[in-house]
Scaffold this motif. Sequence first.
Motif, mmCIF file in Angstrom:
data_model
loop_
_atom_site.group_PDB
_atom_site.id
_atom_site.type_symbol
_atom_site.label_atom_id
_atom_site.label_comp_id
_atom_site.label_asym_id
_atom_site.label_seq_id
_atom_site.Cartn_x
_atom_site.Cartn_y
_atom_site.Cartn_z
ATOM 1 N N HIS A 243 0.834 -1.200 0.000
ATOM 2 C CA HIS A 243 0.000 0.000 0.000
ATOM 3 C C HIS A 243 0.867 1.248 0.000
ATOM 4 C CE1 HIS A 243 0.922 0.219 4.261
ATOM 5 N NE2 HIS A 243 0.453 -1.014 4.410
ATOM 6 N N SER A 244 0.235 2.416 -0.029
ATOM 7 C CA SER A 244 0.944 3.675 -0.238
ATOM 8 C C SER A 244 1.570 4.270 1.015
ATOM 9 C CB SER A 244 -0.020 4.702 -0.860
ATOM 10 O OG SER A 244 -1.187 4.828 -0.074
ATOM 11 N N ALA A 245 1.453 3.614 2.157
ATOM 12 C CA ALA A 245 2.030 4.149 3.398
ATOM 13 C C ALA A 245 3.057 3.191 3.972
ATOM 14 C CB ALA A 245 0.938 4.437 4.419
ATOM 15 N N ALA A 246 3.972 2.763 3.127
ATOM 16 C CA ALA A 246 4.957 1.777 3.569
ATOM 17 C C ALA A 246 5.928 2.338 4.595
ATOM 18 C CB ALA A 246 5.739 1.263 2.360
ATOM 19 N N GLY A 247 6.000 3.657 4.749
ATOM 20 C CA GLY A 247 6.989 4.254 5.640
ATOM 21 C C GLY A 247 6.700 4.132 7.112
ATOM 22 N N GLY A 248 5.471 3.951 7.514
ATOM 23 C CA GLY A 248 5.157 3.861 8.935
ATOM 24 C C GLY A 248 3.858 4.552 9.286
ATOM 25 N N PRO A 249 3.558 4.682 10.582
ATOM 26 C CA PRO A 249 2.300 5.276 11.018
ATOM 27 C C PRO A 249 2.214 6.762 10.670
ATOM 28 C CG PRO A 249 3.758 4.935 12.888
ATOM 29 C CD PRO A 249 4.386 4.242 11.720
ATOM 30 N N ILE A 250 0.999 7.238 10.456
ATOM 31 C CA ILE A 250 0.735 8.629 10.078
ATOM 32 C C ILE A 250 -0.449 9.138 10.888
ATOM 33 C CG2 ILE A 250 0.044 10.186 8.208
ATOM 34 C CD1 ILE A 250 1.022 8.011 6.236
ATOM 35 N N THR A 251 -0.347 10.369 11.372
ATOM 36 C CA THR A 251 -1.505 11.047 11.952
ATOM 37 C C THR A 251 -1.614 12.422 11.320
ATOM 38 O OG1 THR A 251 -1.284 9.911 14.084
ATOM 39 C CG2 THR A 251 -2.594 11.928 14.049
ATOM 40 N N LEU A 252 -2.797 12.789 10.852
ATOM 41 C CA LEU A 252 -3.034 14.110 10.266
ATOM 42 C C LEU A 252 -4.176 14.777 11.023
ATOM 43 C CD1 LEU A 252 -2.982 15.147 6.556
ATOM 44 C CD2 LEU A 252 -4.864 15.915 8.021
ATOM 45 N N LEU A 253 -3.924 16.001 11.462
ATOM 46 C CA LEU A 253 -4.900 16.765 12.225
ATOM 47 C C LEU A 253 -5.402 17.938 11.395
ATOM 48 C CD1 LEU A 253 -2.789 16.930 15.501
ATOM 49 C CD2 LEU A 253 -4.588 15.281 14.984
ATOM 50 N N ARG A 254 -6.722 18.078 11.306
ATOM 51 C CA ARG A 254 -7.331 19.197 10.583
ATOM 52 C C ARG A 254 -8.180 19.995 11.567
ATOM 53 N NH1 ARG A 254 -9.447 18.636 4.560
ATOM 54 N NH2 ARG A 254 -7.184 18.950 4.354
ATOM 55 N N LEU A 266 4.361 12.646 12.711
ATOM 56 C CA LEU A 266 5.046 11.395 12.413
ATOM 57 C C LEU A 266 5.892 11.021 13.617
ATOM 58 C CD1 LEU A 266 6.218 12.343 8.797
ATOM 59 C CD2 LEU A 266 4.157 11.066 9.439
ATOM 60 N N GLU A 267 5.456 10.031 14.359
ATOM 61 C CA GLU A 267 6.154 9.639 15.586
ATOM 62 C C GLU A 267 7.228 8.606 15.300
ATOM 63 O OE1 GLU A 267 4.796 7.273 19.474
ATOM 64 O OE2 GLU A 267 3.890 9.276 19.320
ATOM 65 N N GLN A 268 8.375 8.799 15.938
ATOM 66 C CA GLN A 268 9.489 7.875 15.825
ATOM 67 C C GLN A 268 9.775 7.276 17.190
ATOM 68 O OE1 GLN A 268 12.480 10.371 13.993
ATOM 69 N NE2 GLN A 268 11.187 10.823 12.232
ATOM 70 N N LEU A 269 10.882 6.559 17.326
ATOM 71 C CA LEU A 269 11.137 5.839 18.568
ATOM 72 C C LEU A 269 11.259 6.776 19.763
ATOM 73 C CD1 LEU A 269 11.614 3.066 19.829
ATOM 74 C CD2 LEU A 269 14.062 3.351 19.376
ATOM 75 N N SER A 271 11.352 10.471 19.281
ATOM 76 C CA SER A 271 11.171 11.829 18.773
ATOM 77 C C SER A 271 9.949 11.841 17.867
ATOM 78 C CB SER A 271 12.411 12.302 18.003
ATOM 79 O OG SER A 271 12.619 11.514 16.849
ATOM 80 N N ALA A 272 9.631 13.016 17.354
ATOM 81 C CA ALA A 272 8.503 13.137 16.429
ATOM 82 C C ALA A 272 8.764 14.292 15.480
ATOM 83 C CB ALA A 272 7.193 13.357 17.177
ATOM 84 N N VAL A 273 8.148 14.215 14.306
ATOM 85 C CA VAL A 273 8.255 15.265 13.303
ATOM 86 C C VAL A 273 6.861 15.849 13.079
ATOM 87 C CG1 VAL A 273 8.807 15.782 10.898
ATOM 88 C CG2 VAL A 273 10.214 14.157 12.171
ATOM 89 N N TYR A 274 6.783 17.170 13.091
ATOM 90 C CA TYR A 274 5.536 17.873 12.804
ATOM 91 C C TYR A 274 5.691 18.583 11.464
ATOM 92 C CZ TYR A 274 4.462 17.327 17.801
ATOM 93 O OH TYR A 274 4.217 16.820 19.055
ATOM 94 N N ARG A 275 4.791 18.310 10.529
ATOM 95 C CA ARG A 275 4.843 18.954 9.214
ATOM 96 C C ARG A 275 3.544 19.722 8.993
ATOM 97 N NH1 ARG A 275 9.158 17.066 6.548
ATOM 98 N NH2 ARG A 275 9.974 14.989 7.006
ATOM 99 N N ASP A 276 3.687 21.038 8.696
ATOM 100 C CA ASP A 276 2.485 21.827 8.457
ATOM 101 C C ASP A 276 2.553 22.648 7.178
ATOM 102 O OD1 ASP A 276 4.309 23.741 9.207
ATOM 103 O OD2 ASP A 276 3.168 24.487 10.932
ATOM 104 N N LYS A 277 3.558 22.380 6.331
ATOM 105 C CA LYS A 277 3.578 23.038 5.027
ATOM 106 C C LYS A 277 2.437 22.479 4.183
ATOM 107 C CE LYS A 277 8.547 24.023 4.781
ATOM 108 N NZ LYS A 277 9.800 23.806 4.002
ATOM 109 N N PRO A 278 1.715 23.325 3.469
ATOM 110 C CA PRO A 278 0.588 22.837 2.661
ATOM 111 C C PRO A 278 0.955 21.701 1.719
ATOM 112 C CG PRO A 278 0.523 25.222 2.781
ATOM 113 C CD PRO A 278 1.822 24.807 3.421
#
Length: 312
Positions: A243-254, A266-269, A271-278
């Motif tokens: 499937h198209s999400a082979a990289g790992g878990p995803i959460t999107l907040l609107r 995007l949570e890691q072991l 740490s976490a990454v927050y992406r908000d660029k359109p």
Amino acid sequence: MPTVADRGGAAAAVAAAQPQPPGDGDAQAYPHPGPTVARMLLGAQLRRLREEAGITCEDAGETIRASGSKISRLELGRTGFKIRDVTDILTLYGVHDEADRATLTALARQANVPGWWRPYSDVIPSWFEPYLGLEQAASVIRCFEIQFVPGLLQTEGYARAVMRLDADATETEIKLRLALRLRRQQLVHQPAPPHLWAVIDEAVLRRPMGGDEIMREQIRHLIELSQLPHVTIQVMPFSAGGHSAAGGPITLLRFAQGRLPDVVYLEQLNSAVYRDKPSDSLHYWNVLNSLATEAADPAASTQIMRRWMGDP
């Protein structure tokens, strides 16, 4: 929807950041977004005012005896606000109307109020705190999980089993983490809940956590929650292949009414990454749409879960 760690005017921005009281018939108060959303709303307002005034971050930084990078962090909502700094910046930006100044300084005060999660601060990683506020303020929460049931949908027994995977966690820490997770879950049952839309890999259902009885209880809980009008649960069966999400878990907040941009978490072991660029959020939104198309539909997903439990 983590499982391991746990555009309007200024007046509208303040209203969006305020705690919403429960209705007359509610038995309990529900967590409010805390300082995270207030910081982001105020930061966005200050950035708009600075750009309209044609002032650089460096010049604004000098006004508050700081660097341009400090202004950037303030505008992104990454840090708290000193009231004196806000008033000095507003003067620099040419905001002299007393009502507008009062509204924005009130938002600055809200941005400095400790979050509802403060009693659990000993077990909350610094990188997870922003998520707690964003989660409470979201109107739509979409996620894809490949290893665990989403945190907002976990039973107490399942959550405890997940937390015990951390061999370094003490019983006191596990107790606090569990209390935090159960507090977060009030979101699902509050008077105006967000739409929760979760796609769960079949491996999540087949991976035993805490034993057969706990897993049966957890899957039964998922089936019950899927009957709620604001909860959508889909299973990604093994038969769907890749499937198209082979990289790992995803959460999107609107967020409602476009007051804030979508945020991808995007949570890691550790740490976490927050992406908000359109461009980023659009990419992940499309990925989640693809997953929802590839996965079993909600009714079929319920049947998959019932069959796993041995129910007809």
